[in-house]
Scaffold this motif. Sequence first.
Motif, short mmCIF file in Angstrom:
data_model
loop_
_atom_site.label_atom_id
_atom_site.label_comp_id
_atom_site.label_asym_id
_atom_site.label_seq_id
_atom_site.Cartn_x
_atom_site.Cartn_y
_atom_site.Cartn_z
N LEU A 184 0.84 -1.20 0.00
CA LEU A 184 0.00 0.00 0.00
C LEU A 184 0.87 1.24 0.00
O LEU A 184 0.60 2.23 -0.70
CB LEU A 184 -0.89 0.03 1.26
CG LEU A 184 -2.14 -0.82 1.29
CD1 LEU A 184 -2.79 -0.73 2.67
CD2 LEU A 184 -3.14 -0.35 0.23
N THR A 187 2.81 1.85 -3.44
CA THR A 187 1.94 2.24 -4.55
C THR A 187 1.36 3.65 -4.32
O THR A 187 0.98 4.31 -5.29
CB THR A 187 0.78 1.23 -4.77
OG1 THR A 187 0.13 0.99 -3.52
CG2 THR A 187 1.30 -0.10 -5.32
N ALA A 188 1.31 4.09 -3.06
CA ALA A 188 0.78 5.43 -2.77
C ALA A 188 1.88 6.49 -2.82
O ALA A 188 1.61 7.66 -3.06
CB ALA A 188 0.12 5.44 -1.39
N THR A 189 3.14 6.05 -2.61
CA THR A 189 4.25 7.01 -2.55
C THR A 189 4.46 7.71 -3.89
O THR A 189 4.38 7.08 -4.94
CB THR A 189 5.54 6.28 -2.13
OG1 THR A 189 5.37 5.84 -0.78
CG2 THR A 189 6.76 7.19 -2.19
N ASP A 195 -6.06 11.64 1.26
CA ASP A 195 -6.73 10.43 1.74
C ASP A 195 -6.12 9.99 3.09
O ASP A 195 -5.20 9.19 3.14
CB ASP A 195 -6.59 9.32 0.69
CG ASP A 195 -7.38 8.06 1.04
OD1 ASP A 195 -7.82 7.93 2.21
OD2 ASP A 195 -7.56 7.22 0.15
N GLY A 197 -7.51 8.19 5.39
CA GLY A 197 -7.85 6.80 5.69
C GLY A 197 -6.81 5.82 5.16
O GLY A 197 -6.39 4.90 5.85
N ARG A 198 -6.37 6.06 3.91
CA ARG A 198 -5.34 5.20 3.34
C ARG A 198 -4.03 5.34 4.12
O ARG A 198 -3.37 4.35 4.43
CB ARG A 198 -5.11 5.55 1.87
CG ARG A 198 -4.03 4.72 1.20
CD ARG A 198 -3.85 5.05 -0.27
NE ARG A 198 -3.30 6.39 -0.44
CZ ARG A 198 -2.91 6.90 -1.62
NH1 ARG A 198 -3.03 6.18 -2.73
NH2 ARG A 198 -2.44 8.13 -1.71
N TYR A 205 -0.81 -1.23 9.37
CA TYR A 205 -0.19 -2.49 8.94
C TYR A 205 1.33 -2.46 9.09
O TYR A 205 1.94 -3.43 9.51
CB TYR A 205 -0.56 -2.84 7.50
CG TYR A 205 -1.97 -3.30 7.36
CD1 TYR A 205 -2.45 -4.34 8.16
CD2 TYR A 205 -2.85 -2.71 6.47
CE1 TYR A 205 -3.76 -4.76 8.06
CE2 TYR A 205 -4.16 -3.13 6.37
CZ TYR A 205 -4.61 -4.16 7.17
OH TYR A 205 -5.90 -4.59 7.07
N ARG B 40 -9.10 -4.15 3.80
CA ARG B 40 -8.57 -2.98 3.05
C ARG B 40 -7.18 -3.23 2.50
O ARG B 40 -6.34 -2.35 2.41
CB ARG B 40 -8.54 -1.75 3.98
CG ARG B 40 -8.79 -0.44 3.24
CD ARG B 40 -8.42 0.80 4.05
NE ARG B 40 -8.04 1.88 3.15
CZ ARG B 40 -8.73 3.02 3.01
NH1 ARG B 40 -9.79 3.25 3.73
NH2 ARG B 40 -8.33 3.95 2.16
N MET B 41 -6.88 -4.51 2.19
CA MET B 41 -5.60 -4.83 1.59
C MET B 41 -5.78 -4.95 0.07
O MET B 41 -6.84 -5.36 -0.39
CB MET B 41 -5.07 -6.16 2.15
CG MET B 41 -4.53 -6.03 3.57
SD MET B 41 -4.26 -7.67 4.31
CE MET B 41 -3.33 -7.22 5.80
N PRO B 42 -4.76 -4.61 -0.70
CA PRO B 42 -4.91 -4.57 -2.16
C PRO B 42 -5.15 -5.95 -2.76
O PRO B 42 -4.34 -6.86 -2.58
CB PRO B 42 -3.58 -3.98 -2.63
CG PRO B 42 -2.62 -4.22 -1.52
CD PRO B 42 -3.42 -4.23 -0.26
N HIS B 122 0.41 0.57 -13.01
CA HIS B 122 0.54 1.76 -12.17
C HIS B 122 1.17 2.94 -12.93
O HIS B 122 1.80 3.80 -12.33
CB HIS B 122 1.37 1.43 -10.93
CG HIS B 122 0.69 0.49 -9.99
ND1 HIS B 122 -0.34 0.88 -9.17
CD2 HIS B 122 0.85 -0.84 -9.76
CE1 HIS B 122 -0.76 -0.16 -8.47
NE2 HIS B 122 -0.07 -1.22 -8.81
N ARG B 126 2.49 8.81 -13.53
CA ARG B 126 3.91 8.62 -13.22
C ARG B 126 4.74 8.73 -14.50
O ARG B 126 4.25 8.40 -15.58
CB ARG B 126 4.16 7.24 -12.60
CG ARG B 126 3.58 7.08 -11.22
CD ARG B 126 4.02 5.78 -10.56
NE ARG B 126 3.70 5.81 -9.14
CZ ARG B 126 2.54 5.48 -8.62
NH1 ARG B 126 1.57 5.07 -9.40
NH2 ARG B 126 2.34 5.55 -7.31
N LEU B 134 8.39 1.40 -9.71
CA LEU B 134 7.29 0.90 -8.90
C LEU B 134 6.97 -0.54 -9.29
O LEU B 134 6.69 -1.38 -8.43
CB LEU B 134 6.06 1.79 -9.08
CG LEU B 134 4.85 1.39 -8.23
CD1 LEU B 134 5.20 1.45 -6.75
CD2 LEU B 134 3.66 2.30 -8.52
N THR B 138 7.02 -3.42 -6.48
CA THR B 138 5.84 -4.21 -6.14
C THR B 138 6.03 -5.68 -6.53
O THR B 138 5.53 -6.57 -5.83
CB THR B 138 4.57 -3.64 -6.82
OG1 THR B 138 4.88 -3.32 -8.18
CG2 THR B 138 4.10 -2.37 -6.11
#
Lengths: 362, 362
Positions: A184, A187-189, A195, A197-198, A205, B40-42, B122, B126, B134, B138
């Motif tokens: 998470l 991929t958000a960086t 957001d 919440g994210r 985690y 809430r995990m991808p 992704h 970007r 990324l 990942t």
Amino acid sequence: MTTTAPAEPYGADSDQTRAEVDSALGAFLADKARAAAGQRMPGEVTALLADFLAAGGKRIRPLLCLTGWHVAGGRGHPLPVVRAAAGLEMFHAFCLIHDDVMDRSDTRRGRPTLHRTLAARHAAGRTVTAAQRLGAGTAVLIGDLALTWADELLHTAGLSHKQLTDVLPLLHAMRTEVMYGQYLDVTATGTPTADVGRALAICRYKTAKYTIERPLHIGAALAGAEQTLLDSLSAFAIPLGEAFQLRDDLLGVFGDTAHTGKPALDDLREGKATVLFALALRHATRTQANRLRPLLGHRDLTHDQAATARDIITATGAVHHVETMITERYAQALHHLRTAPLEPASIRLLHDFADTAVRRTA
Amino acid sequence: MTTTAPAEPYGADSDQTRAEVDSALGAFLADKARAAAGQRMPGEVTALLADFLAAGGKRIRPLLCLTGWHVAGGRGHPLPVVRAAAGLEMFHAFCLIHDDVMDRSDTRRGRPTLHRTLAARHAAGRTVTAAQRLGAGTAVLIGDLALTWADELLHTAGLSHKQLTDVLPLLHAMRTEVMYGQYLDVTATGTPTADVGRALAICRYKTAKYTIERPLHIGAALAGAEQTLLDSLSAFAIPLGEAFQLRDDLLGVFGDTAHTGKPALDDLREGKATVLFALALRHATRTQANRLRPLLGHRDLTHDQAATARDIITATGAVHHVETMITERYAQALHHLRTAPLEPASIRLLHDFADTAVRRTA
């Protein structure tokens, strides 16, 4: 499971525990180095991993594992429990090594990161780009070995069948959680948003569960803890761990490099999806947001630009907001601690840890 | 341990075994996907890993694990053994995913590699470079999860305490060996030399032990095999595994893309430290060496240049030499097999496998 008090307050001998954990790690890696020397395997792997572990680190997870063990009625520091705790530190080395590759960090614990060291070591006869790629690849591999050896430390610790059976589901959960959290995160960086919440999910985690809750659980399970005790530890650990990470987010931008060993530029340059940045973007005026956005994730951010970003973040009220969240979570953790079915000495122990975790400057 | 014959020749139902292993992998990942959806995990992690496993693969390691089980007197395909075999395939997915990142391969099993798929997924918002980084990060993380889940498959397989105790040291050895082998490989790649010994060491760790010997050992240990049987299996597996990798090296340069799913350019472009290239450089005339060296490790090698490299390699006699090495090792493996304390049916089983492994075209 019993929850009587440790024979002596555990917090008093954390230096001794650190020394025992480090000794277990050192002995394990020395064995691996001897085995490699006899088999035409490259010796730099164990040497670099030993250097990495010796370079610092607070050993928070092994200490919390031993704390969980004591809180659940374990006595002394039996070698199997120390080796299981050492396995958590080896796993953590894996996490840091892989995280540094993904974040392309230059320094860790005040030294070049492992992939930078490896790139320099294998530079001869290669272009800069090829050496950097090789540095990243070999660092990933040393991380993979650390992950495998974390397992081996646990499986050769001399735990009973029941201990192993109790602890493995918690260990698997911990690993999956921290890897998903990192997923998470990466991929958000680079594309920070408002957001919150994210950002909080990443925080939970990657830190609350991984750094605090699961090490306590694992230690407690080694002492035979039942689910009710694990649940009490969670009610304390999750808000405390969130407070811990929120403090880390502040230190990552406003901290003193001399204390943290990391420049207070990395989070800004990476554009990490922290709660701090999410709150700043959420509460910024349009003018503030327009000035802040291009600075977050700007790879070549100068020190002056970083100072500007800090001023804007503070002006949005985000720093104050995060400080309030830390205070609230800290209070929540202590409330759960007071009402938990634990002996007074255990409560004192966890209370001391909570103080240290949240008030730290590094 | 007994070494009586399997009730029915095992080779006859390898399709069934593959289906059982795939079913165990599918059920495990479906559980993980359900757990992720609730937290809430991808969800893309389990979906991409399931796609990766479904895209192909010969399931050699699980099949050899079941073969080892039968050879050591195991009967049928009990679920715990099938799940342990599935754990080897999950571990292999980890290896391939990380290897592809390190080798910067574009395709695997005729499809884009996982890091390429992730970079494309992704890409929005970007730069190309950021998306590639990324994708690599990942993919490393999904590999890390596959490694952790390989463990979890084994630990939740329902093995007895004795089975787990017997098998874990072999599993740890296998992991350390393949990671060291890959370390030797990536540090040697790009700077091919005439060092045949180093190329053979890589061949032994990355393939002979990892692909053949250890899966047989692990299956045999699950059936309670003693050290003498494991030693007999090694005497067969190591030369066979070297022959297998030498064949792979030939296919990697001279193979048909339609069969292998990989372009026959990757090894040349990467400048892999294969026995084939080491022999070519060792036996090349000065003129041949001067023409060949700049082609090995040339990232943008054209198809015409590749054809030239192939011609030179053939002209040095390296291809013939490698074919001879394959033949010798194959004969050595069969000699050890004939003199091993095994039942005729087990010998037939391993003989069939040896034939398939060395004569394959993909």
